[in-house]
Design an enzyme around this catalytic site. Structure first.
Site, mmCIF file in Angstrom:
data_model
loop_
_atom_site.group_PDB
_atom_site.id
_atom_site.type_symbol
_atom_site.label_atom_id
_atom_site.label_comp_id
_atom_site.label_asym_id
_atom_site.label_seq_id
_atom_site.Cartn_x
_atom_site.Cartn_y
_atom_site.Cartn_z
ATOM 1 N N GLU A 72 0.873 -1.165 0.000
ATOM 2 C CA GLU A 72 0.000 0.000 0.000
ATOM 3 C C GLU A 72 0.917 1.224 0.000
ATOM 4 O O GLU A 72 1.660 1.454 0.949
ATOM 5 C CB GLU A 72 -0.865 -0.040 1.248
ATOM 6 N N ASP B 41 -5.668 10.131 9.626
ATOM 7 C CA ASP B 41 -4.396 9.580 10.099
ATOM 8 C C ASP B 41 -3.989 10.073 11.476
ATOM 9 O O ASP B 41 -4.201 11.224 11.832
ATOM 10 C CB ASP B 41 -3.295 9.909 9.088
#
Lengths: 401, 263
Positions: free
Chosen positions: B50, B61
């Site tokens: 990824e 995040d």
């Protein structure tokens, strides 16, 4: 599941671009708000608190000396600076905190730039007995010391945000991150008519009390609607609140004023309606300041409340369709206007509001005599005195030293 | 739909293992060195890579990946440069490993979703994860991706009601990314007790593999999940290891997690 016609759209703008974790919370909020709107007792309670506690309706003040000085349209001031806590922000926080309480939420979070929304949220939380945390860019914590004190005095926890540009956009990122992790029992009070659907609609509805009052007050005093209404635009909650009720009245000019910072050519400004491009920031598609790679650029304004690289989606739509005219004022223009208003009307406007005054002068002159111009005086300038006085105060007027 | 992703999961399954989807930030600490991190993770046993593309305002995040985004942006990582300079090099060094891009919707919109999909296919990208693009907003982008055969991988969250989770799973491309915890990316000491039930529900509805991500950092947190998911995504722990101790540390951590994924 379509894109441009989905709920919460204003033309191409709006929508709900958030992590999946938040989607159910936004659906829950949308439903709770729809139910509250259908419940007459909710509207009555909001209206009662605005009247008994906030001090609404705020007055519409004729600005005789500014009118004379500018030599154009008759100038009127919608005095949101006289609302409790000193700005229009309280209209929205009272509404949203009452909504949160109705939804059974146990705690409130908010983000703030200039601190006015943080103070207004902390105030509503104190009034209704809910714990409150406010995220604020570390840079804004430094330059808005008075409001940081006010929030703490009101019992709120202020959390300085050190990431990114350490301003409003980073505070909003952090508030969203915290909300994602505590979404079950936490209500996020967004202060601008921005963010994911349904926030732009909710904030606009609660702030539209400003425009509804302007309508009633101008009908009563002038016997007709004003010819133009002007308001400053950061995220845009005072602007959409003042302007929205007049959208169908096409004879009324709607004018928004953005921060040109050090100048539109300087790369240091907050003019997302004027120079922004279409993008997604903080959950909605709107006009944003970004580079060609889609990275959000840091905005600049002397006023912390206009220092934001995005703008509410409905204002983006009004600007793009031409219903709202967009003007800009630099930091220096705003400072000049601040002293002009202080010394001709005895009012210290917030630096945000000073941008509206800065652009109002030429608008009033263009409009000419016999016309009526309403300036939305979104907030008072006490919070900005440190920033303003650091640049030196011009000598007193009309007094021999 | 990409067949590469399906094959990678099938291969791991045939070996009696859950798949490891390993995340690192392209451009952290710089573009060429991040290629070394991706290659090392494959050497350590990663089944899918990824590739994170930095965004200035990463609302999904936690602190570790936020900091990596800031480093990558300083190093000049843009979606265009990642596609031109990082992806072809990773592809050359790891020809068997499917690649997935993870970034935010604004980054893709700025390039133009059709232009992105075309470039991504040409560079050998199998799928894309956009954590701030829920199904309601994804139709246009997904159609553009489908046209080029780039899978738009959907996410399911702990707050997603069962009926919605089933709808997301049924309609998924590539794999379903089940977010294990209500929160942002980052390591957690414990995962929620109801995670296995949620994974089972999504797995029953999905026609593609199902992975769990967020909060998984080592063999111990990965191990209990292999009975309920086809694999796990590990991000922050790998980003942290690579940042502190270089590619070898990321390789070591992948190998450790892979041991936890043996059935």
């Amino acid at each position: 599941m379509t894109t441009d016609t989905a709920v919460g759209r204003f033309g191409r703008y709006g929508g709900r671009y958030v992590p999946e974790t938040l989607v159910p919370a936004l659906l829950e909020l949308e439903e709770a708000y729809a139910k509250a709107q259908q419940d007459a007792s909710f509207g009555e309670e909001v209206t009662r608190v605005l009247r008994e506690y906030v001090g609404r309706p705020t007055t519409l003040t004729p600005a005789h000396r500014l009118t004379e000085a500018w030599g154009g349209a008759q100038v009127w001031l919608k005095r949101e600076d006289l609302a409790h806590t000193g700005a229009h922000k309280i209209n929205n926080t009272v509404g949203q905190v009452l909504l949160a309480r109705r939804m059974g939420k146990k705690r409130i979070i908010a983000e703030t730039g200039a601190g006015q929304h943080g103070v207004a949220t902390a105030t509503a939380c104190a009034l209704f007995g809910l714990p409150c945390e406010v995220f604020m860019g570390a840079l804004d914590v430094e330059r808005q010391a008075l409001n940081v004190f006010r929030m703490r005095a009101l019992g709120a926890v202020v959390r300085p945000v050190e990431s990114g540009s350490r301003t409003l956009k980073d505070a909003m990122n952090e508030a969203m991150r915290v909300w994602v992790s505590q979404v079950q029992d936490t209500y996020y009070v967004i202060g601008s008519a921005a963010g994911p659907h349904p926030y732009p609609t909710i904030v606009r509805d609660f702030q539209s009390v400003i425009g509804r009052e302007i309508r009633a007050q101008t009908l009563a005093t002038m016997g007709r609607l004003p010819d133009a209404i002007i308001a400053c635009v950061g995220g845009g909650s005072n602007a959409i609140g003042a302007l929205h009720p007049f959208i169908p009245d096409t004879a009324v000019r709607l004018v928004g004023v953005e921060a040109a910072g050090h100048g539109l050519d300087s790369g240091q400004h907050g003019a997302s309606l004027t120079l922004g491009t279409e993008g997604v920031l903080h959950g909605s598609r709107s006009l944003v300041l970004q580079d060609e790679h889609g990275q959000i650029q840091e905005a600049h304004s002397i006023s912390a409340g206009l220092d934001y690289p995005g703008v509410g989606p409905e204002l983006a739509h009004l600007a793009k369709t031409g219903r709202m005219e967009v003007r800009t004022a630099t930091d220096d223009d705003a400072l000049t206007a601040f002293y002009e208003v202080a010394r001709t009307e005895g009012i210290l406007p917030a630096l945000e509001t000073s941008h509206a005054f800065a652009a109002a002068r030429s608008l009033a002159r263009d409009m000419g005599k016999g016309k009526h111009l309403v300036i939305n005086c979104s907030g008072r300038g006490d919070k900005d005195v440190a920033t303003i006085s650091a640049r030196g105060v011009p000598p007193a007027t009309g007094v021999k030293s | 739909m990409s067949t590469e992703l399906g094959k990678a999961f099938a291969k791991a399954k045939a070996r009696g293992e859950g798949a490891l989807v390993a995340y690192a930030m392209a451009g952290d600490p710089d573009l060429p060195k991040s290629v070394d991190v991706f290659a090392a993770m494959v050497e350590g046993g990663a089944d899918v890579l990824e590739i994170g593309v930095a965004f200035s305002d990463p609302i999904a995040d936690g602190p570790v990946i936020q900091a990596a985004s800031e480093r990558a942006l300083k190093a000049g990582a843009t979606l265009r440069r990642v596609l031109d300079e990082v992806v072809p090099e990773v592809r050359r060094r790891c020809p068997e490993t499917p690649l997935v891009i993870m970034t935010y919707v604004n980054v893709v919109m700025a390039m133009g979703e059709e232009r992105y999909a075309k470039l991504a296919r040409e560079r050998g990208i199998s799928g894309t994860i956009l954590p701030d693009l829920p199904p309601e907003e994804s139709a246009g982008i997904r159609a553009a991706f489908d046209k080029e055969g780039v899978d738009l991988v959907p996410l399911c969250a702990p707050t997603t009601p069962p009926a919605r989770a089933e709808a997301i799973a049924k309609d998924a491309r590539g794999f379903v990314y089940c977010v294990s915890v209500a929160g942002v990316t980052g390591m957690r000491a414990e995962l929620p007790p109801d995670l296995s039930q949620r994974l089972d529900l999504v797995k029953r509805a999905a026609s593609v593999p199902v992975v769990a991500g967020f909060g998984i950092s080592n063999a111990d947190t990965a191990r209990p999940l292999v009975a309920h998911a086809d694999g796990v995504v590990v991000g922050s722990a790998l980003v942290k290891a690579a940042h502190s101790d270089g590619p070898a540390a990321a390789k070591q951590l992948c190998a450790d997690i892979k041991r936890g994924l043996k059935r």
